[in-house]
Scaffold this active site. Structure first.
Site, mmCIF file in Angstrom:
data_model
loop_
_atom_site.group_PDB
_atom_site.id
_atom_site.type_symbol
_atom_site.label_atom_id
_atom_site.label_comp_id
_atom_site.label_asym_id
_atom_site.label_seq_id
_atom_site.Cartn_x
_atom_site.Cartn_y
_atom_site.Cartn_z
ATOM 1 N N GLY A 144 -0.754 6.546 -1.759
ATOM 2 C CA GLY A 144 0.164 5.645 -2.131
ATOM 3 C C GLY A 144 0.619 5.278 -3.169
ATOM 4 O O GLY A 144 1.559 4.639 -3.245
ATOM 5 N N ASP B 295 0.708 5.879 -6.384
ATOM 6 C CA ASP B 295 0.449 6.275 -7.242
ATOM 7 C C ASP B 295 -0.250 6.225 -8.476
ATOM 8 O O ASP B 295 -1.545 7.335 -8.862
ATOM 9 C CB ASP B 295 1.653 7.603 -6.892
ATOM 10 C CG ASP B 295 2.823 7.821 -5.519
ATOM 11 O OD1 ASP B 295 2.541 7.348 -4.648
ATOM 12 O OD2 ASP B 295 3.303 8.851 -5.961
ATOM 13 N N TRP C 218 3.149 1.094 -9.815
ATOM 14 C CA TRP C 218 2.126 0.474 -9.367
ATOM 15 C C TRP C 218 1.245 -0.315 -10.061
ATOM 16 O O TRP C 218 -0.173 -0.535 -10.034
ATOM 17 C CB TRP C 218 1.058 1.703 -8.432
ATOM 18 C CG TRP C 218 2.394 2.649 -7.767
ATOM 19 C CD1 TRP C 218 2.538 3.381 -7.116
ATOM 20 C CD2 TRP C 218 2.352 1.347 -6.328
ATOM 21 N NE1 TRP C 218 3.574 3.625 -6.296
ATOM 22 C CE2 TRP C 218 2.968 2.224 -5.123
ATOM 23 C CE3 TRP C 218 1.550 0.041 -5.671
ATOM 24 C CZ2 TRP C 218 3.138 2.457 -3.941
ATOM 25 C CZ3 TRP C 218 2.203 -0.507 -4.259
ATOM 26 C CH2 TRP C 218 2.817 0.950 -3.091
ATOM 27 N N GLU D 215 13.000 0.391 -4.198
ATOM 28 C CA GLU D 215 12.457 1.179 -3.970
ATOM 29 C C GLU D 215 11.073 -0.281 -3.952
ATOM 30 O O GLU D 215 10.069 -0.434 -3.663
ATOM 31 C CB GLU D 215 11.345 2.238 -5.349
ATOM 32 C CG GLU D 215 10.302 2.850 -5.021
ATOM 33 C CD GLU D 215 10.026 3.725 -5.799
ATOM 34 O OE1 GLU D 215 11.061 4.756 -6.312
ATOM 35 O OE2 GLU D 215 9.033 5.051 -4.840
HETATM 36 C C1 GLC Z 1 5.769 7.114 -4.090
HETATM 37 C C2 GLC Z 1 4.965 5.826 -3.292
HETATM 38 C C3 GLC Z 1 4.585 6.678 -2.114
HETATM 39 C C4 GLC Z 1 5.150 7.142 -1.278
HETATM 40 C C5 GLC Z 1 6.648 7.701 -1.872
HETATM 41 C C6 GLC Z 1 7.736 7.683 -0.802
HETATM 42 O O1 GLC Z 1 5.505 8.710 -4.535
HETATM 43 O O2 GLC Z 1 4.279 6.437 -4.951
HETATM 44 O O3 GLC Z 1 3.889 5.377 -2.066
HETATM 45 O O4 GLC Z 1 4.958 7.222 0.028
HETATM 46 O O5 GLC Z 1 7.329 7.028 -3.001
HETATM 47 O O6 GLC Z 1 8.399 6.220 -0.517
#
Ligand code: GLC
Length: 426
Positions: free
Chosen positions: A164, A166, A352, A395
């Protein structure tokens, strides 16, 4: 934007409704047009503030696409859209409704227990919790069977997207071992929706794709993927979320009289918490990732090492994490940055590798508050709401300038605002 609480609440609800597709919610229009796993579970916490039935539905829809082996995929491609890459044809998982072939942090157990405890509609809550309980248990079992094949008590992620987080610095070293040769030529879509300077580099994207193609060549057979993957990282944040979910599921199962599920999850939580301590770093004041292929800890101080605040770690560790956040907060204006601001690899705007996310803020603050670190928890909550009022429902945010980054009108950001507004941390 307004600082008036009621107005802010309504604006957050607007974002959730705008991205609602009926029985699931997309993270944001354009950039992420499908259902994402941990986004949905955390989104449900926000939805419950204005529509409990809709909140349960969000998680139910996700679990309707659980794989027969127990995995809950990280994306469900409900409706085709060519605006996202890699789409269903690249994953080629051969599911009735297309899904990706990897998973995401297991927040479901945590979210479901919280929904259940707060529910005003008790009958509905009991019905839905009973329905979801065995499914979540099956997912937890899947994790330990497939991602901890030698029974160490901690699971590995095989792809950075599973964590999560990434593009975190945490994966750089292990990622070096992932080849890039032979991948099918592709066109990225993310950089058409968001500033390329805020997104992963091409070298990273090539590796993401190589892993997807490798796993696809193994027919997405989870009994084979772990040992075949050149990337096996034990992420303390990912594990802590799973351990918290196991503990929460155990408690919920006890309440509902499901004693076998309660015992299995209690045992997973106890074993994992004991194993987690080997990842602690005194010098960084947080937990570190471990590369399972080399057996070594990875020297990268990120917020993944703070997420264990959410799990049942020793109070002294939680206190040390709080002190680390205080130290980091002297270097930035808004907390919690995703990487130590003193780390030369820190980048304030890149995915990230420095920016602040409200979802990780929520989980860290929640854990710290429960551990008696309410001053730092309150600071995190304050910072989160300041970011919203200055920069809207983005975001993620630059921790120095508050610049909104990535996608806008973002679902889980809005959901976390509803949580932060409703509940001053304990
Ligand atoms: C990106 C984030 C991930 C999330 C996705 C949708 O890929 O890194 O954690 O679930 O976006 O928001």
């Amino acid at each position: 934007m307004t600082t008036d609480k009621a107005a802010l609440r309504n604006l957050a609800i607007d974002v959730l409704k705008e991205n609602d597709q009926g029985d699931y919610t997309i993270p944001t229009k354009g950039l992420y047009p499908f259902q994402w796993n941990w986004d949905s579970c955390l989104t449900a916490l926000g939805q419950a503030h204005f529509d409990e039935a809709r909140a349960w539905q969000e998680i139910e829809t996700l679990f309707a696409h659980q794989w027969p082996d127990g995995m809950v995929p990280h994306i469900v491609f409900h409706v085709y859209s060519d605006g996202y890459f890699p789409g269903p044809d690249v994953w080629d998982t051969k599911r009735p409704t297309a899904t990706s072939g990897i998973t995401q942090p297991a927040v479901a157990g945590f979210a479901v227990k919280r929904l259940f405890e707060r529910a005003k509609d008790r009958a509905l809550a009991e019905e839905k919790a009973r329905l979801l309980l065995p499914k979540i248990d099956k997912w937890h079992d899947w994790f330990y069977r497939n991602r901890d094949p030698r029974g160490e008590g901690l699971v590995a992620i095989l792809h950075p997207w599973e964590a999560g987080r990434d593009n975190s610095v945490d994966w750089d070293e292990a990622f070096e071992r992932v080849p890039t040769d032979g991948i099918t030529p592709y066109t990225r879509r993310d950089t058409q929706h968001a500033d390329p300077a805020h997104r992963p580099t091409k070298a990273q994207y090539d590796r993401y794709l190589w892993l997807v193609e490798k796993f696809r060549s193994l027919g997405w057979d989870n009994t084979r993927l772990h040992d075949a993957s050149p990337l096996q990282v034990i992420d303390p944040g990912f594990n802590a979320i799973l351990l918290r979910a196991c503990a929460d599921l155990a408690a919920l199962a006890e309440t509902l009289g499901e004693t076998a599920i309660a015992a299995a999850n209690r045992a997973r939580a106890e074993k994992g918490i004991a194993a987690l301590d080997a990842l602690w770093s005194d010098s960084h004041g947080l937990y570190l990732c471990k590369d399972r292929t080399t057996g070594r800890l990875i020297d990268s101080a990120s917020l993944g090492g703070m997420l264990p605040a959410l799990a049942d770690i020793p109070a002294s560790r939680a206190a040390a994490i709080a002190r680390t956040i205080e130290r980091w907060s002297a270097k930035v204006k808004f907390i919690v940055p995703s990487q130590d601001p003193d780390d030369p690899r820190f980048e304030a705007k890149r995915y990230w590798r420095g920016p602040v996310w409200l979802v990780t803020n929520y989980m860290i603050a929640d854990g710290l508050a429960a551990n008696g670190e309410s001053a730092v928890a309150e600071q995190i909550r304050g910072s989160s709401l300041d970011l919203i009022t200055q920069s809207g429902f983005a975001e993620y945010y630059d921790p120095i300038t508050a610049e909104p980054c990535g996608g806008g009108r973002f679902t889980w950001t809005a959901a976390m605002v509803l949580e932060f507004l409703a509940e001053p941390t304990r």
